[in-house]
Motif scaffolding. Structure first.
Motif, PDB file in Angstrom:
ATOM      1  N   UNK A  65       0.820  -1.217   0.000  1.00  0.00           N
ATOM      2  CA  UNK A  65       0.000   0.000   0.000  1.00  0.00           C
ATOM      3  C   UNK A  65       0.855   1.270   0.000  1.00  0.00           C
ATOM      4  N   UNK A  66       0.303   2.348  -0.515  1.00  0.00           N
ATOM      5  CA  UNK A  66       1.050   3.601  -0.642  1.00  0.00           C
ATOM      6  C   UNK A  66       0.675   4.644   0.392  1.00  0.00           C
ATOM      7  N   UNK A  67       0.573   4.236   1.659  1.00  0.00           N
ATOM      8  CA  UNK A  67       0.160   5.184   2.705  1.00  0.00           C
ATOM      9  C   UNK A  67       1.353   5.823   3.427  1.00  0.00           C
ATOM     10  N   UNK A  68       2.569   5.322   3.234  1.00  0.00           N
ATOM     11  CA  UNK A  68       3.760   5.872   3.887  1.00  0.00           C
ATOM     12  C   UNK A  68       4.645   6.578   2.861  1.00  0.00           C
ATOM     13  N   UNK A  69       4.914   7.866   3.114  1.00  0.00           N
ATOM     14  CA  UNK A  69       5.690   8.694   2.180  1.00  0.00           C
ATOM     15  C   UNK A  69       7.118   8.187   1.998  1.00  0.00           C
ATOM     16  N   UNK A  70       7.712   7.622   3.065  1.00  0.00           N
ATOM     17  CA  UNK A  70       9.111   7.161   3.004  1.00  0.00           C
ATOM     18  C   UNK A  70       9.314   6.030   1.990  1.00  0.00           C
ATOM     19  N   UNK A  71       8.262   5.280   1.699  1.00  0.00           N
ATOM     20  CA  UNK A  71       8.376   4.153   0.779  1.00  0.00           C
ATOM     21  C   UNK A  71       8.269   4.570  -0.687  1.00  0.00           C
ATOM     22  N   UNK A  72       7.881   5.825  -0.945  1.00  0.00           N
ATOM     23  CA  UNK A  72       7.668   6.303  -2.317  1.00  0.00           C
ATOM     24  C   UNK A  72       8.746   7.314  -2.675  1.00  0.00           C
ATOM     25  N   UNK A  73       9.470   7.033  -3.738  1.00  0.00           N
ATOM     26  CA  UNK A  73      10.530   7.930  -4.212  1.00  0.00           C
ATOM     27  C   UNK A  73      10.210   8.331  -5.649  1.00  0.00           C
ATOM     28  N   UNK A  74      10.847   9.400  -6.126  1.00  0.00           N
ATOM     29  CA  UNK A  74      10.720   9.788  -7.530  1.00  0.00           C
ATOM     30  C   UNK A  74      11.335   8.663  -8.361  1.00  0.00           C
ATOM     31  N   UNK A  75      10.593   8.225  -9.372  1.00  0.00           N
ATOM     32  CA  UNK A  75      11.052   7.106 -10.200  1.00  0.00           C
ATOM     33  C   UNK A  75      10.441   5.773  -9.811  1.00  0.00           C
ATOM     34  N   UNK A  76       9.665   5.738  -8.721  1.00  0.00           N
ATOM     35  CA  UNK A  76       8.988   4.517  -8.274  1.00  0.00           C
ATOM     36  C   UNK A  76       7.788   4.239  -9.168  1.00  0.00           C
ATOM     37  N   UNK A  77       7.606   2.966  -9.553  1.00  0.00           N
ATOM     38  CA  UNK A  77       6.444   2.575 -10.358  1.00  0.00           C
ATOM     39  C   UNK A  77       5.284   2.293  -9.401  1.00  0.00           C
ATOM     40  N   UNK A  78       4.142   2.961  -9.647  1.00  0.00           N
ATOM     41  CA  UNK A  78       2.991   2.875  -8.738  1.00  0.00           C
ATOM     42  C   UNK A  78       1.685   2.774  -9.509  1.00  0.00           C
ATOM     43  N   UNK A  79       0.621   2.425  -8.784  1.00  0.00           N
ATOM     44  CA  UNK A  79      -0.745   2.514  -9.301  1.00  0.00           C
ATOM     45  C   UNK A  79      -1.459   3.537  -8.439  1.00  0.00           C
ATOM     46  N   UNK A  80      -2.090   4.536  -9.098  1.00  0.00           N
ATOM     47  CA  UNK A  80      -2.796   5.595  -8.373  1.00  0.00           C
ATOM     48  C   UNK A  80      -4.268   5.599  -8.756  1.00  0.00           C
ATOM     49  N   UNK A  81      -5.081   6.158  -7.860  1.00  0.00           N
ATOM     50  CA  UNK A  81      -6.493   6.397  -8.168  1.00  0.00           C
ATOM     51  C   UNK A  81      -6.658   7.900  -8.315  1.00  0.00           C
ATOM     52  N   UNK A  82      -7.208   8.331  -9.462  1.00  0.00           N
ATOM     53  CA  UNK A  82      -7.463   9.743  -9.701  1.00  0.00           C
ATOM     54  C   UNK A  82      -8.760  10.150  -9.010  1.00  0.00           C
ATOM     55  N   UNK A  83      -8.912  11.460  -8.754  1.00  0.00           N
ATOM     56  CA  UNK A  83     -10.090  11.986  -8.054  1.00  0.00           C
ATOM     57  C   UNK A  83     -11.396  11.511  -8.706  1.00  0.00           C
ATOM     58  N   UNK A  84     -11.489  11.597 -10.029  1.00  0.00           N
ATOM     59  CA  UNK A  84     -12.730  11.227 -10.715  1.00  0.00           C
ATOM     60  C   UNK A  84     -12.961   9.712 -10.742  1.00  0.00           C
ATOM     61  N   UNK A  85     -11.935   8.917 -10.405  1.00  0.00           N
ATOM     62  CA  UNK A  85     -12.055   7.456 -10.425  1.00  0.00           C
ATOM     63  C   UNK A  85     -12.231   6.860  -9.029  1.00  0.00           C
ATOM     64  N   UNK A  86     -12.366   7.704  -7.994  1.00  0.00           N
ATOM     65  CA  UNK A  86     -12.439   7.193  -6.621  1.00  0.00           C
ATOM     66  C   UNK A  86     -13.642   6.282  -6.399  1.00  0.00           C
ATOM     67  N   UNK A  87     -14.791   6.601  -6.998  1.00  0.00           N
ATOM     68  CA  UNK A  87     -15.984   5.755  -6.828  1.00  0.00           C
ATOM     69  C   UNK A  87     -15.818   4.398  -7.488  1.00  0.00           C
ATOM     70  N   UNK A  88     -15.278   4.396  -8.719  1.00  0.00           N
ATOM     71  CA  UNK A  88     -15.124   3.140  -9.464  1.00  0.00           C
ATOM     72  C   UNK A  88     -13.900   2.356  -8.996  1.00  0.00           C
TER      73      UNK A  88
END
Length: 64
Positions: free
Chosen positions: A2-25
């Motif tokens: 999960x991506x809840x801790x800032x220390x685990x995410x660096x620039x260049x990290x490959x991630x999956x994000x949810x955009x504001x308009x996609x939060x319901x789906x």
């Protein structure tokens, strides 16, 4: 991972994000982090980031 801790995410990290308009789906967008937008060390809904393609969203998953 999960991506809840800032220390685990660096620039260049490959991630999956949810955009504001996609939060319901729950639709996830995959990309590489170009900018960290959340300043706090943790966030219950995920750290907000900007991807290299300009998409802004909250990290739901860090891809190893």
């Amino acid at each position: 991972m999960p991506g809840t801790k800032r220390a685990k995410i660096k620039i260049g990290t490959k991630v999956k994000v949810v955009q504001k308009q996609d939060q319901r789906s729950g639709k996830l967008t995959e990309g590489i982090v170009s900018k960290l937008l959340t300043n706090s060390p943790t966030h219950p809904h995920g750290i907000k980031v900007m991807l290299q393609n300009g998409v802004v969203g909250r990290v739901k998953e860090i891809i190893e």
